[in-house]
Structure formats: structure tokens, C-alpha cells
Design an enzyme around this catalytic site. Structure first.
Site, PDB file in Angstrom:
ATOM      1  N   HIS A 515      39.787  37.394  32.395  1.00 31.18           N
ATOM      2  CA  HIS A 515      40.064  36.072  32.959  1.00 31.18           C
ATOM      3  C   HIS A 515      39.048  35.031  32.480  1.00 31.18           C
ATOM      4  CE1 HIS A 515      42.193  37.953  36.743  1.00 31.18           C
ATOM      5  NE2 HIS A 515      42.834  38.173  35.619  1.00 31.18           N
ATOM      6  N   HIS A 559      44.281  35.667  39.974  1.00 28.35           N
ATOM      7  CA  HIS A 559      44.275  35.992  38.542  1.00 28.35           C
ATOM      8  C   HIS A 559      44.688  34.733  37.781  1.00 28.35           C
ATOM      9  CE1 HIS A 559      44.089  40.594  38.953  1.00 28.35           C
ATOM     10  NE2 HIS A 559      43.818  40.054  40.138  1.00 28.35           N
TER      11      HIS A 559
END
Ligand SMILES: Cc1cc2nc3c(=O)[nH]c(=O)nc-3n(C[C@H](O)[C@H](O)[C@H](O)COP(=O)(O)OP(=O)(O)OC[C@H]3O[C@@H](n4cnc5c(N)ncnc54)[C@H](O)[C@@H]3O)c2cc1C
Length: 614
Positions: A515, A559
Site C-alpha cells: 500500500h 486498503h
């Protein structure tokens, strides 16, 4: 199909050129091309995704890694992680990382985006764009919060059917204090802690990606794959510096320039977007000078503020058969049958991603006596990580079989041995890293220095998350009686009880959740590290924007693919002069154009780009 597909028409000039056909870039390109008067070119360094089966078969995700479909970026050694280097894979093909990711749609909380403190990017607005991207398909057993889901978007999303182990883990999460919440990953209202299901970018057995946005578009959208953007050409000087063209390198090594009549948008992801700016002469002056690049705009924030979510896989064994999906994958001949099921019937373990149950937790009480946590500075109403009590500190998610990134190689046989994991994920990390150039050569990958676990607080919170995860599995109602111990069986982490036991495990095992963000962040002009204004425009240059996860000033407590889709959607609206309409409570009610505002005669846009009805 040939290996280098260029969808025609290809002219030498376009209105808009998008550098990078990944998650945000594909969305942006497709939305701009909805207006037949716009000519749009997408330039993508990797192959066309239609050439790569593993971008459609979700269970084949890591087969793209270490190939030419991966950027093959490896971080610099991380002293906080015992000097380990971490493979930081990114999708290098049309659709980008949306074609190799874990398919999870976990949006975070609305507070996460409010915390960006950037006009036009409130939680309500970003959630509005995530909803716009979505075409949600429910399942009978899944209690969807209908108001939170979109049905008109181009991204097909559906819930995931759990393997038996995940139902047991949900039971354990509940018994250990995480209350079940319907549709917890979509509503933006996690309220600190809870557990539930995560919808997926999978539909009818196939992965859905941002490249789906590019299907069936008109002749005003051109896509050029296997072509690397070296830099943006800037003309003029001072206040009149303007982005006018891009310099590209084609597959055969030929270099040329393509002109943009209106705008150039860099969408090459959090690792590569800053490198395009740097090669163009936009970035910290001294860094550019070290590579012999003339500085056109001295922007110290380019490549800085690199953030990521760290995760720790905690594997367990179970002797009880058929709870995990190992038997469907690792028994002799099982993989061949799994592939046949996906190929011919679009079902089976390869048709979906093997993550199962999800939990979110605040750790205030568990960390209250820890000296690092207790003595850390904090702002009013915030914990030491900068979060309010409505935002979780950590996430837990299960894997329904053994597996993970390629370092995990101790496969059970699926007959006599079975394994699963609970993964602990750290939100709001304090550690920051940077992306810099290795050289001015666009063929060189960037130098990625994540500086993982350089802040003691990150180690403390992630260690406590592991301790909590272990309690969920070893003490929780659903799993306490089926856990054999740690996996592989030579390990003993299931016996760890203290946070101090977990700290070395964290330093040895923490790895990327893939990420990265923040390396071209939006922010106010008074923030010396802000690269972009609130409309994604690069400071000091006309006609140049960035749109991908590099623009995020902070990561979400979720996310990053849903924000990446939202950033692509919002970038298109900013360029087209469209805005989400919010009612007085700040909830999205419709999408309107500037023309609509004029036609309405009773509305105007405030300085935040939000429609205000008179
Ligand atoms: C293995 C993995 C698992 C993940 N799991 C999840 C998950 O389950 N849920 C979730 O929400 N998020 C997940 N993520 C994160 C999520 O996928 C990303 O945050 C998101 O896709 C990033 O979008 P982006 O547009 O910023 O970048 P990308 O989608 O990576 O797009 C960048 C594009 O630019 C291209 N490019 C780069 N440089 C150049 C250049 N010089 N010239 C031309 N093209 C260039 C790249 O090839 C790529 O196509 C995961 C990511 C990975 C890699």
C-alpha cells in the site's frame, strides 16, 4: 493477439496524455474519453493485460511476480526490520496493481479522508467517488448496506464465500471482543472495532480490474502499451512554465515526443510517479543536481512522505481436515483440478483470493500501560498514532490456506497437514521513507527506502496486534479447539503471551501490504512537502497533474485500491469541471456539471469545489 497492442487511432497530438495505465490512470482515461470531443492517450510501460491470464484468475496473483509483469522493486535494507530488504511488487501491465492485488475492498473510515484536510477530499466526497466506481453484486447470505454501494460504476464487486476456517475465525473474533457488523468494510463507520466480511473485485469467478474501464471505448481513446514515459517536457519559465509533451521510449528503444494540447496526468503509482517528476526537473534541487538534471521547479516533497501498511502473517496448523482450502490446492493433482475448475467453470479455489474473515481493533486499553505509548506525544482527541477513537489501530484478516508472498515456502500436504493464518496489519504507521532516483536513466528502477519500523511506536502497536491476533486464534471460541499449534510445526509462536515476545517476531517477519502512498502528496501551499494543490495540480507548472495513490497525504485505515479508484474518478471530474453534489448534511446526492450549476441558476461552487445550493 500481438504482444504490442496499440489501439488506434494514434495521432501525434492528444488533448490529454495519461502516463501509466494502472488503477487510477485507467479510470481517469476512460472517464475523460466519455466525452467524444476529448482525445485521450494512455501510455503504459507494461503489456496489455489480455496477454496475462494470471491477472484474471485471482488465485494466480503471485505468478506475475518476478516476471516482466512486475516492476521487481526491492526496498533498501530496513534497519528497523533487522536490515531485511522487502520485495515491493507492483503490477506492470494495463490495469497496474489492480490486476495482481488481493481484491479486497476495504474503504477505511470517513474520518481517514477528513484527516487529509484537503478541500474537496472529505470522507463524504471520497466515499462518494468509491461508490461511483462500483457496480456491486450482492449474494443472498450477505447483508449489504445498500445505501453505501454503487451499481452504476464500471468495477464489478461481490462478496466472498468463506471457507469453514474463516467462519470459525469470525466466531473467535466475536468472542474476543470484536462485534460482528454487517458490511463493515464498505460503510466507513467501523466505530473503532468490529469484524465482518470484505467484498472483492471479483465477479463470477474472474478478477475485475481497472483495465475493464478501458473496454469498448470509442476511437477517441488510444492505448499504447510496452512504452515507458521518461519525462514530461516543460516549456516556458517562471510563472509560465507549462507541460506540453511527454518523452517516451518504445519497446524497440526508439525515443520520441508526443504532444498534449490540454493536460498531462502522471498516474504511474507511488513508486514511479515521483521518478517521472524528478526526471522532468521537478523535485528537490540538490537531488536533481546529483543526477545532472536541470531543476525547473524546486519541490522538496517529491518522493518524500513514503508510507505503507505493514503486515505480519501468523501461521497455525490444524489437524482437522477440510476446514482450510489446502486440500483443494496442495494434495497430489489438486492444483490441476483447481485450474480446470476455474478455466471451465469459473469456480474453485483459484477463482477467488484466499483471504477470509476481517477484524478491526482499537488498542487503547491493551497499550495503556506501555511506556512508549503512554509517554508519546499526542494531539487533543487523538492517540499517539494521530487517530481518533472512531478509527481502528489495526486490522486482522485470515488466509484460508497456507500461502502469501513468495518467502513462505513451507506448504502443508493438504492430506495430513493443513495451515491457515491470521494476518495483523498496522494502520497509521509513524515511520516514513522516500523514493529517489538511482540515475537519470528511465530504465533504472527507483531507489525505494521505506524505513520500515524505524519508529518504536510502530513496533509496539504491531507487536500488540500480533498478541491480540494470537489470542483470537488460541483462545477464541471458534478456533481454540482446532488449533494444533504454530505452522511450520517447528515454530512456537502460538505460545507467545507477552508483547515483548512478539517484538522480535515483528522485526523478523513484518512485510509490505503493498500500500505505498504519499510521495506526491496534496496539501496547502504552506506545507513545504506538498507537491500538489487540492485539484491534483503540480505546484509551479501549468497543465500537469498527478493522480494515483502517491497523492494521498495519509494512508486510510483500510486498503488502498478503493481510494485509488476514487482518485481516478475525482481527477476526471476535476478536469471536466464536474462535482459531486452534497446535501446540507454533506451527503452526496448527485453529480452535476458546471453547466448544470448555471442552468440551475441557484447554485454556485465554493472555494472547495463543492456545489452550494442557494
Ligand atoms: C500484491 C498486491 C496486493 C494488494 N492487495 C490489495 C487489496 O487486497 N486491496 C486493496 O485495496 N489494495 C491492494 N493493493 C494495493 C492496490 O492495488 C494499489 O494501492 C492500487 O492498485 C494502486 O493504484 P495506482 O494507480 O496508484 O498504481 P498502479 O495500479 O500500480 O498503476 C501504476 C501504473 O503505471 C505504470 N507505470 C509506472 N511507471 C511508468 C512509466 N514510467 N511509464 C509508463 N507507465 C508506467 C505501471 O506499469 C502501472 O500500470 C495491493 C497491491 C499489490 C501489488
Amino acid at each position: 493477439m500481438g504482444s504490442n497492442i496499440t489501439l488506434e487511432p494514434e495521432g501525434s497530438e492528444y488533448d490529454y496524455i495519461i502516463c501509466g495505465g494502472g488503477t487510477s490512470g485507467s479510470v481517469l482515461a476512460a472517464r475523460l474519453a466519455e466525452d467524444p470531443n476529448n482525445s485521450v492517450l494512455v501510455i503504459e510501460a507494461g503489456q496489455h493485460n489480455s496477454l496475462l491470464e494470471n491477472t484474471v484468475m485471482a488465485g494466480g496473483w503471485k505468478n506475475n511476480f518476478d516476471t516482466e509483469a512486475d516492476w521487481n522493486i526491492v526496498t533498501e535494507p530496513n534497519p528497523g526490520a533487522n536490515g531485511r530488504q522487502v520485495k515491493a511488487s507492483r503490477g506492470k501491465f494495463l490495469g497496474g496493481s489492480s490486476g495482481c492485488n488481493g481484491t479486497l475492498c476495504i474503504r477505511g473510515t470517513k474520518q481517514d479522508y477528513d484527516d487529509w484536510n484537503v478541500p474537496g477530499w472529505s470522507g463524504e466526497e471520497v466515499f462518494g467517488y468509491m461508490k461511483k466506481a462500483e457496480n456491486f453484486h450482492g449474494k443472498k447470505w450477505f447483508k449489504a448496506n445498500e445505501a453505501a454501494h454503487g451499481h452504476d460504476g464500471l468495477l464489478d464487486i461481490e462478496p466472498h464465500d468463506l471457507a469453514p476456517i474463516s467462519n470459525l475465525i469470525l466466531e473467535s473474533m466475536e468472542s474476543q471482543g470484536l462485534a460482528f457488523q454487517d458490511d463493515i468494510c464498505t460503510t466507513g463507520a467501523i466505530h473503532g472495532s468490529g469484524c465482518g466480511h470484505a467484498p472483492r473485485t471479483v465477479y463470477k469467478g474472474d478478477r475485475t480490474t481497472a483495465a475493464n474501464y478501458l473496454l469498448n471505448k470509442g476511437p477517441n481513446l488510444a492505448i499504447k502499451t510496452e512504452t515507458t514515459v521518461d519525462k514530461v517536457i516543460l516549456e516556458g519559465s517562471g510563472d509560465n512554465l507549462k507541460a506540453t509533451a511527454v518523452k517516451i521510449i518504445e519497446k524497440d528503444g526508439k525515443e520520441r515526443e508526443i504532444k498534449a494540447r490540454k493536460e498531462i496526468i502522471v498516474s504511474s503509482g507511488a513508486y514511479c510517479s515521483p521518478t517521472i517528476l524528478l526526471r522532468s526537473g521537478i523535485g528537490p534541487k540538490s537531488e536533481l543536481a546529483a543526477h545532472g538534471i536541470e531543476c525547473k521547479v524546486d519541490l522538496p516533497g517529491v518522493g518524500k512522505n513514503l508510507m505503507d501498511h505493514l503486515i505480519v502473517f501468523i501461521f497455525y496448523s490444524t489437524t482437522k481436515p477440510n476446514l482450510t482450502n489446502d486440500y483443494l490446492l496442495y494434495k497430489p493433482n489438486a492444483l490441476g483440478e483447481a485450474y480446470r475448475q476455474w478455466k471451465e467453470e469459473k469456480r474453485g479455489p483459484l477463482s477467488t483470493f484466499p483471504f477470509g474473515a476481517f477484524g478491526f481493533a482499537r488498542l487503547d486499553d491493551r497499550l495503556a500501560s506501555d511506556p512508549v505509548w503512554k509517554n508519546a506525544s499526542r494531539k487533543e482527541g487523538r492517540d499517539p498514532m494521530g487517530l481518533t477513537s472512531s478509527q481502528p489501530n489495526v486490522e486482522f484478516f485470515s488466509t484460508e490456506c497456507y500461502g502469501g508472498p513468495k518467502q513462505y515456502i513451507d506448504y502443508p500436504d493438504g492430506e495430513n497437514s493443513h495451515a491457515f493464518s491470521l494476518v495483523a496489519e498496522l494502520f497509521a504507521p509513524k515511520s516514513r521513507g522516500e523514493v529517489t532516483l538511482k540515475s537519470a536513466d528511465p530504465k533504472d528502477n527507483p531507489v525505494v527506502n521505506h524505513n520500515y519500523l524505524s519508529e518504536e511506536l510502530d513496533v509496539v502497536v504491531l507487536s500488540e496486534a500480533c498478541r491480540y491476533a494470537n489470542e483470537i486464534i488460541t483462545l477464541g471460541k471458534g478456533t481454540k479447539d482446532i488449533v494444533g499449534g504454530s505452522w511450520p510445526k517447528t515454530l512456537t509462536h502460538h505460545k507467545h503471551t507477552k508483547r515483548e515476545d512478539w517484538a522480535p517476531f515483528v522485526r523478523d517477519n513484518a512485510t509490505t501490504c503493498y500500500h505505498p502512498g504519499g510521495t506526491c502528496k496534496m496539501g496547502s501551499s504552506s506545507d513545504p512537502l506538498s507537491v500538489l494543490d487540492s485539484e491534483l495540480r503540480v505546484r509551479g507548472v501549468q497543465g500537469l497533474r498527478v493522480a494515483d495513490t502517491s497523492v494521498m497525504p495519509l494512508l486510510n485505515q483500510g486498503h488502498t485500491q478503493m481510494p485509488a479508484y476514487a482518485i481516478g474518478e475525482k481527477a476526471a471530474d476535476l478536469i471536466k469541471g464536474q462535482f459531486l453534489e452534497l446535501n446540507p448534511k454533506g451527503n452526496m446526492v448527485a453529480e452535476v456539471t458546471l453547466k448544470d450549476v448555471k442552468d440551475l441558476g441557484n447554485g454556485s461552487l465554493n472555494g472547495n469545489g463543492t456545489l452550494v445550493l442557494n
